[in-house]
Motif scaffolding. Structure first.
Motif, PDB file in Angstrom:
ATOM      1  N   LEU A 140       0.848  -1.200   0.000  1.00 35.63           N
ATOM      2  CA  LEU A 140       0.000   0.000   0.000  1.00 35.63           C
ATOM      3  C   LEU A 140       0.877   1.241   0.000  1.00 35.63           C
ATOM      4  N   GLN A 144       1.126   3.990  -2.955  1.00 36.83           N
ATOM      5  CA  GLN A 144       0.650   5.340  -2.651  1.00 36.83           C
ATOM      6  C   GLN A 144       1.780   6.370  -2.635  1.00 36.83           C
ATOM      7  N   MET A 477       3.194  -0.565  11.080  1.00 35.89           N
ATOM      8  CA  MET A 477       2.415   0.629  11.360  1.00 35.89           C
ATOM      9  C   MET A 477       2.216   0.741  12.851  1.00 35.89           C
ATOM     10  N   PRO A 478       2.700   1.758  13.520  1.00 32.57           N
ATOM     11  CA  PRO A 478       3.587   2.762  12.952  1.00 32.57           C
ATOM     12  C   PRO A 478       4.978   2.176  12.769  1.00 32.57           C
TER      13      PRO A 478
ATOM     14  N   ASN B  31      -6.155   5.446  -7.146  1.00 31.95           N
ATOM     15  CA  ASN B  31      -4.814   4.930  -6.936  1.00 31.95           C
ATOM     16  C   ASN B  31      -4.114   5.669  -5.834  1.00 31.95           C
ATOM     17  N   ALA B  33      -3.838   7.855  -2.368  1.00 27.68           N
ATOM     18  CA  ALA B  33      -4.419   8.210  -1.081  1.00 27.68           C
ATOM     19  C   ALA B  33      -3.707   9.427  -0.537  1.00 27.68           C
ATOM     20  N   ASP B  34      -3.049  10.166  -1.380  1.00 31.32           N
ATOM     21  CA  ASP B  34      -2.255  11.291  -0.894  1.00 31.32           C
ATOM     22  C   ASP B  34      -2.833  12.614  -1.334  1.00 31.32           C
ATOM     23  N   ARG B 169      -6.689   0.547   6.222  1.00 36.10           N
ATOM     24  CA  ARG B 169      -5.625   0.005   5.372  1.00 36.10           C
ATOM     25  C   ARG B 169      -5.962  -1.406   4.913  1.00 36.10           C
ATOM     26  N   MET B 172      -8.305  -1.054   2.055  1.00 35.12           N
ATOM     27  CA  MET B 172      -7.577  -0.610   0.850  1.00 35.12           C
ATOM     28  C   MET B 172      -6.854  -1.781   0.191  1.00 35.12           C
ATOM     29  N   GLU B 389     -11.657   1.130  -2.338  1.00 36.05           N
ATOM     30  CA  GLU B 389     -10.652   2.070  -1.860  1.00 36.05           C
ATOM     31  C   GLU B 389     -11.272   3.433  -1.562  1.00 36.05           C
ATOM     32  N   MET B 417      -2.429   7.216   8.009  1.00 34.06           N
ATOM     33  CA  MET B 417      -1.924   6.100   7.219  1.00 34.06           C
ATOM     34  C   MET B 417      -0.839   5.321   7.966  1.00 34.06           C
ATOM     35  N   ASN B 418      -0.274   5.948   8.998  1.00 35.14           N
ATOM     36  CA  ASN B 418       0.779   5.269   9.760  1.00 35.14           C
ATOM     37  C   ASN B 418       0.338   4.856  11.155  1.00 35.14           C
ATOM     38  N   SER B 419      -0.935   5.026  11.425  1.00 38.79           N
ATOM     39  CA  SER B 419      -1.391   4.790  12.786  1.00 38.79           C
ATOM     40  C   SER B 419      -1.707   3.312  13.020  1.00 38.79           C
TER      41      SER B 419
END
Lengths: 505, 459
Positions: A140, A144, A477-478, B31, B33-34, B169, B172, B389, B417-419
């Motif tokens: 992912l 991304q 993650m994280p 495509n 997610a930013d 996630r 996705m 998505e 996205m990083n959690s």
């Protein structure tokens, strides 16, 4: 004339082949047999045959050119001609024994001859059914963040085309469980009564390390504008006074680091967040340590006396807190000023040994044509010129005048200062024990590493951490706060404080 | 506001209301997610009925009110559609659903294919169905969707996609897996299947309001449902699942569970999503569950554009469930009307006429039915649609707002996205639920509390 032939004959032959043989020649020179006829590196063929690209589920062997050339229509012919010429020239002018194949079996080198476009040409579906949870997160992130050029398939799948023994890119919960360190235990830390070199014993372990007493003094920090390869951030030069302190003779070894890891490691990833909170409160009575690393922190180069690598700045800092806790002394990372003072050890030259950086440098056009004499630097520094692209044990080099080893080279070392390119311009001349900018995002690293050319292992050369970049392929993650997934040439060295008035440290 | 004489025909030529075919619109699946522009994808015809084809068997996971509604709508979407399996954690919900299907569609689900329990979803998936309808509480969605796609089933998934970033996630990645397998995922964000919205979207995509420079999303309504007299025999887990829309871990709070519709419309129309959120919210009237009853969020996009989002579940307040988008040349309510910068109506959706020839205010095909028609059409024509998505992104935007409101801090998309935030207890089983049930309070308390002048007098 000979040079001319070496450069142009391959082109001439290839050109003739294309014109006369056309497609047939291209096909004929793209078979595995043709590739292997020159690419005799002992392991290339054998390791390919052990890899997943040979033993595929569909029974198809993935051929050399399918990874080592871009797809047809995406620069295939151009790459084939240029790499073909380079290969032919090597074949004719160099001996196989002169190649250090091991040094080229790493990510940095592989980036030069594995084409991302070829990976994704075949691997159209990055989300196959059997993809793991970590794989989902990693892919992912990849899909991304396509604008990040350094984000490449082989960052994580380096062993796809050629098997690398022991390579892993996964959670590594058994890392460090088989340490080579001796087994007899120290029960007490060393007692230090005077300002003299001493050996620290890590309690509840059999590991000890030497600390060197660095006398206080004054030195000129930075480099003069006339120094070869000098960069803007190395100036303006300032007079700096340094109080006496102890500095470790060598970079923290795996033996040392793994004691910390074994005594404090935790598998609970949520602990990460707790630690950060505890740090904010700054009262530490028990140290929570690193969670298991992702991948192989030592890069399969071995543990023991090699410097510990891939630990984060946060880990290094926590290590110092832990070491202080178990020894009752005040261990910490050096400041940038302390580091340069200790490295220079009274010298004012580009290195702490005699020599002109220009004469040692191997990169650049000039160095290609003039064979430089690197005997002196080779005895003091592990750098690109002699490292085989790996860390090495400290016995490979001679110490600097203070008795410190690997200050330049082997691994770059964390300093406690935040990095700022203009940091020296804020120093007043004659300042005592400066600690760097009050705030910032990245930390100073010093000394250069086994990856660097001679220019970057100069005493004044500065570099800094790149946190996000160094965590790029960590799919957790994280991302880990303990281990860098994408940095393997930075370690650290501890200093121990010494109080002149009371004699306490 | 004065209507001008310009009709939509001036812009759409002779296209008919139903004829939305062939227009390339972005954002059916994305495509990126930013916050970047989405892929362009042609939307299929929005038919009144799905075309005929071999029998398609559906299984329903989650037999509550929405699930029952969804399966009945699915069966109404076209010919040769069957429901052959049901799954729920509660026998009574399953029985009621089975009964209603029988009454309204005449189909009787074999008892051997009725599964009860936390593992019922897998049994439904494995029972030989072609399509799975996911309507269990949102907490379970990522796990259910992953299992359905793994087994190669087409999916209708109710919104929201999930309740936390870990779930987002997962959705996705599962959507990407579905893409690789050529499977359809249609999401219950049904405005994307509502003809007036789609027609308005086309106008905006063709530039009628110019560049989009600001947006509002509203779900200000009354209080949500709850169970007044829970059965004292229920365990805590049973109580929480039966009242799932009242608990953050089961539903994501109403900014996620309900307001995701409006957030999704703004994402759809802009082709982007916010990358930062600063929200506040609280709980001033709600007396049950552990979620808030109002949120106000400042969503910020990559280019600096702001979207204000409001959602409230309090009776006796002004209601408004809608969206609004401001462009450089005009504005729109996203549903049926476009104004110029002076407030003149320059375009209006033409609703179908009723039998007396009077204009109506509803689209010809109910969007809750249309989404199933579109799903069956996609499966039978082989023109895959995959909204997985997009609905994960819109859901994660809602979660970003919620986290910001609960914490009182600004939250970024990157952080989301990083959690590793994952709600809910470690073990899903009937019995006590081991989670923090307190209502989050942002910021710090006023300490010490100020003494009031009158209380000082009493001393």
């Amino acid at each position: 004339m000979k040079k001319f032939l070496i450069w142009f004959l391959p082109g001439l032959i290839l050109g003739a082949l294309f014109i006369l043989g056309g497609g047939k020649a291209i096909t004929a020179t793209s078979t595995n047999d043709y590739c292997v006829s020159c690419h005799i590196h002992p392991k290339a063929d054998a390791s390919w045959k052990k890899s997943v690209h040979y033993e595929t589920k569909s029974g198809i062997h993935i051929a050399c050119v399918e990874c080592h050339l871009p797809p047809k229509g995406q620069g295939y012919l151009w790459a084939k001609s240029t790499t073909g010429m380079r290969d032919l020239r090597s074949k004719w002018t160099k001996k196989a024994e002169s190649f250090n194949f091991d040094a080229r079996r790493n990510l940095e080198a592989a980036n030069g001859y594995v084409y991302e476009s070829s990976c994704v040409k075949c691997h159209e579906n990055l989300f196959p059914s059997k993809l793991s949870k970590d794989g989902e997160n990693a892919h992912l992130y990849y899909t991304q963040n396509r604008e990040i050029k350094e984000l490449r398939c082989i960052n994580c799948h380096l062993n796809a085309g050629h098997l690398i023994e022991g390579y892993s890119h996964g959670s590594n919960s058994t890392f460090g469980s088989s340490s080579s360190a001796p087994k007899a235990l120290f029960t007490e830390p060393s007692r230090v009564a005077e300002f003299k070199n001493f050996t620290e014993n890590i309690p509840k372990s059999a590991v000890s390390f030497n600390m060197v007493a660095i006398p206080g003094g004054t030195f000129e920090m930075g480099s003069p504008a006339s120094e070869p390869f000098r960069k803007e951030d190395e100036g303006p030069m300032k007079k700096v006074e340094i109080s006496p302190f102890f500095m470790a003779e060598i970079e923290v070894t795996w033996d040392e680091y793994l004691i910390f890891y074994a005594q404090t490691a935790t598998s609970e990833r949520t602990a990460d967040i707790k630690v950060v909170k505890e740090d904010a409160g700054s009262k530490v009575d028990a140290i929570s340590g690193a969670t298991p690393p992702y991948g192989q922190p030592d890069q399969n180069w071995g543990l023991g006396q090699r410097p510990a690598i891939t630990m984060s700045y946060h880990s290094a800092e926590t290590y110092c807190k832990w070491l202080s806790f178990v020894t009752g002394k005040k261990y910490r990372l050096p400041t940038e000023a302390e580091w340069e003072y200790a490295d220079r050890a009274g010298t004012k030259t580009p290195y702490f040994f005699p020599g002109d950086p220009n004469k040692f440098e191997r990169s650049g056009l000039k160095a290609r044509f003039f064979k430089n004499d690197t005997t002196v630097i080779n005895t003091f520094v592990l750098y690109r010129g002699n490292s085989s692209a790996k860390t090495q044990t400290p016995d490979k080099v001679k110490p600097n005048p203070f008795g410190l080893k690997n200050m330049a080279g082997n691994v770059a070392e964390f300093c406690s200062d935040y990095y700022a390119p203009e940091a020296y311009s804020f120093l007043t001349d004659g300042i005592k024990d400066p600690k760097g900018p009050a705030s910032g995002t990245e930390r100073v690293i010093r000394g250069g590493s086994f990856l660097d050319q001679a220019n970057a292992v100069r005493s004044a050369s500065r570099d800094f951490t790149k946190n996000d970049q160094w965590l790029r392929t960590d799919p957790q993650m994280p991302k880990s706060i303990w281990w860098y997934s994408d940095c393997f040439n930075v370690g650290f060295r501890v200093v121990c404080e010494y109080d002149q008035n009371t004699g306490k440290h | 506001m004065k209507e001008t004489g310009i009709s939509r025909r001036n812009f759409l030529g002779n296209a008919t209301t139903v004829g939305l075919a062939g227009v390339v619109i972005p954002a059916l699946f994305s495509n990126c997610a930013d916050g970047q522009a989405n892929k362009s994808v042609a939307i299929p015809d929005m038919l009144d009925q799905a075309p005929d084809g071999p029998v398609l068997k559906a299984g329903l996971i989650g037999c509550g009110g929405r699930g029952t509604g969804a399966i009945v709508q699915f069966l109404s979407a076209g010919p040769n559609l069957q429901v052959t399996a049901l799954g729920d954690v509660f026998q009574d919900r399953l029985d009621t659903c089975r009964e209603r299907i029988k009454k309204s569609k005449g189909q009787e689900v074999p008892l051997a294919n009725c599964f009860v329990g936390f593992d019922a979803y897998q049994k439904v998936i494995d029972s030989g169905v072609d399509i799975v309808l996911l309507a269990a509480p949102p907490y379970f969605r990522p796990e259910h969707l992953a299992a359905a796609i793994q087994a190669g089933k087409h999916v209708f998934a109710e919104k929201p996609a999930c309740v936390d970033p870990v779930g987002a996630r997962s959705i996705m990645a599962t959507s990407r897996k579905a893409e690789g397998k050529g499977l359809c995922i249609v999401a219950g964000t049904q405005r994307r299947h509502q003809r007036d919205y789609v027609a308005t979207y086309q106008q905006v995509a063709q530039g009628l309001i110019g560049e989009i420079v600001g947006a509002n999303a509203y779900w200000n309504g009354g209080k949500g449902w709850y169970i007044k007299d829970p059965d004292p025999k229920w365990s805590e887990m049973e109580y929480m699942i039966r009242t799932w829309s009242n608990w953050t871990w089961t539903c994501g709070d109403h900014i996620v569970e309900q307001h995701v519709h409006n957030i999704d419309v703004i994402n759809w129309f802009t082709g982007k999503h916010p990358v930062k959120a600063l929200a506040f919210g609280n709980r001033i009237r709600r007396t049950y569950g552990n979620q808030y009853d109002n949120f106000s969020t400042d969503f910020i996009f990559e280019n600096g554009m702001h979207e204000h989002s409001m959602c409230r579940q309090i009776n006796g307040t002004t209601n408004n469930i809608s969206e609004f988008i401001q462009g450089t040349k005009g504005s729109t309510n996203c549903q049926n009307t476009i104004w110029d910068l002076k407030g003149n109506v320059i375009w209006k959706y033409e609703y179908p006429l009723d039998k007396q020839g009077k204009p109506t205010r509803t689209v010809a095909v109910d969007p809750y039915l249309q989404e199933h028609i579109d799903l069956v059409t996609a499966i039978r024509t082989g023109k895959v649609i995959n909204e997985g998505e997009n609905f994960a992104i819109s859901t994660l935007c809602g979660i970003m707002g919620r986290v910001s409101a609960y914490s009182g801090k600004k939250v970024t998309w990157e952080e989301m996205m990083n959690s590793d935030l994952k709600l809910g207890p470690k073990v899903i089983a009937f019995g006590p639920v081991d989670i923090d049930k307190t209502v989050p309070l942002a910021g710090e308390a006023y300490i010490p509390e100020p003494k009031r002048p009158d209380s000082q007098k009493q001393i």
